[in-house]
Design a protein around this motif. Structure first.
Motif, short mmCIF file in Angstrom:
data_model
loop_
_atom_site.label_atom_id
_atom_site.label_comp_id
_atom_site.label_asym_id
_atom_site.label_seq_id
_atom_site.Cartn_x
_atom_site.Cartn_y
_atom_site.Cartn_z
N TRP A 63 -48.96 -6.65 19.59
CA TRP A 63 -48.24 -7.89 19.28
C TRP A 63 -49.25 -8.99 19.01
O TRP A 63 -50.24 -9.13 19.74
CB TRP A 63 -47.34 -8.29 20.44
N PHE A 64 -48.99 -9.73 17.97
CA PHE A 64 -49.76 -10.91 17.61
C PHE A 64 -48.81 -12.10 17.57
O PHE A 64 -47.59 -11.92 17.51
CB PHE A 64 -50.41 -10.73 16.23
N LYS A 87 -52.30 -12.67 29.81
CA LYS A 87 -52.52 -11.69 30.89
C LYS A 87 -51.81 -12.14 32.16
O LYS A 87 -51.90 -13.30 32.56
CB LYS A 87 -54.02 -11.53 31.13
N GLY A 88 -51.09 -11.21 32.78
CA GLY A 88 -50.37 -11.53 34.00
C GLY A 88 -48.96 -12.05 33.77
O GLY A 88 -48.16 -12.11 34.72
N ARG A 89 -48.65 -12.43 32.54
CA ARG A 89 -47.30 -12.94 32.22
C ARG A 89 -46.56 -12.05 31.24
O ARG A 89 -45.34 -11.94 31.30
CB ARG A 89 -47.40 -14.35 31.63
N PHE A 90 -47.29 -11.40 30.35
CA PHE A 90 -46.69 -10.54 29.33
C PHE A 90 -46.98 -9.07 29.66
O PHE A 90 -48.05 -8.75 30.18
CB PHE A 90 -47.26 -10.83 27.95
N THR A 91 -46.03 -8.20 29.32
CA THR A 91 -46.21 -6.77 29.50
C THR A 91 -45.78 -6.04 28.24
O THR A 91 -44.64 -6.20 27.79
CB THR A 91 -45.39 -6.25 30.69
N ILE A 92 -46.68 -5.24 27.70
CA ILE A 92 -46.36 -4.44 26.52
C ILE A 92 -46.04 -3.02 26.97
O ILE A 92 -46.65 -2.49 27.90
CB ILE A 92 -47.53 -4.44 25.50
N VAL A 116 -41.54 -0.38 20.43
CA VAL A 116 -42.51 -1.05 21.30
C VAL A 116 -41.89 -2.37 21.74
O VAL A 116 -41.10 -2.98 21.02
CB VAL A 116 -43.86 -1.26 20.57
N TYR A 117 -42.23 -2.79 22.95
CA TYR A 117 -41.61 -3.95 23.56
C TYR A 117 -42.67 -4.93 24.06
O TYR A 117 -43.79 -4.54 24.38
CB TYR A 117 -40.72 -3.53 24.71
#
Length: 123
Positions: free
Chosen positions: A36-37, A65-70, A79-80
């Motif tokens: 994701w961009f 980092k720490g807030r988003f999860t792929i 993909v999420y």
């Protein structure tokens, strides 16, 4: 050939959450690392997150980092991006991308792009 279609964007208050989805066409989805961009108004497109072909490795930009999860589901060609604790500076158009690997995606080497979905965070 891979076609990518994002969904799930919208308007959310600061501190809220959104989950973006990217649906991929083609039988070669599992051959690609996915990422994701995002591109904020007046700024260049930047890398946010990437996941390996089988989902065993993930990589994030420091800003998310720490807030988003792929995550990804190869059985569903999807993909999420789960985004929590969203802040005003997360406002951007978010793009799904496919590439050869997580490191190359992080460097901006993208084979296929989606059309983007708008995320707006109100402060």
């Amino acid at each position: 050939q891979v076609q990518l279609v994002e969904s799930g964007g919208g308007l959310v208050q600061a501190g809220g959450s959104l989950r973006l989805s990217c649906a991929a066409s083609g039988r070669t989805f599992s051959s690609y690392a996915m990422g994701w961009f995002r591109q904020a108004p007046g700024k260049e497109r930047e890398f946010a997150a990437a996941i390996s072909r089988i989902g065993d490795f993930t990589y994030y930009a420091d800003a998310v980092k720490g807030r988003f999860t792929i995550s990804r589901d190869n059985a569903k060609n999807a993909v999420y991006l789960q985004m929590n604790n969203l802040q005003h500076e997360d406002t951007a158009v978010y793009y799904c991308a496919a590439g050869a690997g997580t490191n190359s995606l992080a460097r901006g080497a993208v084979d296929y792009w989606g059309q983007g979905t708008q995320v707006t965070v109100s402060s």
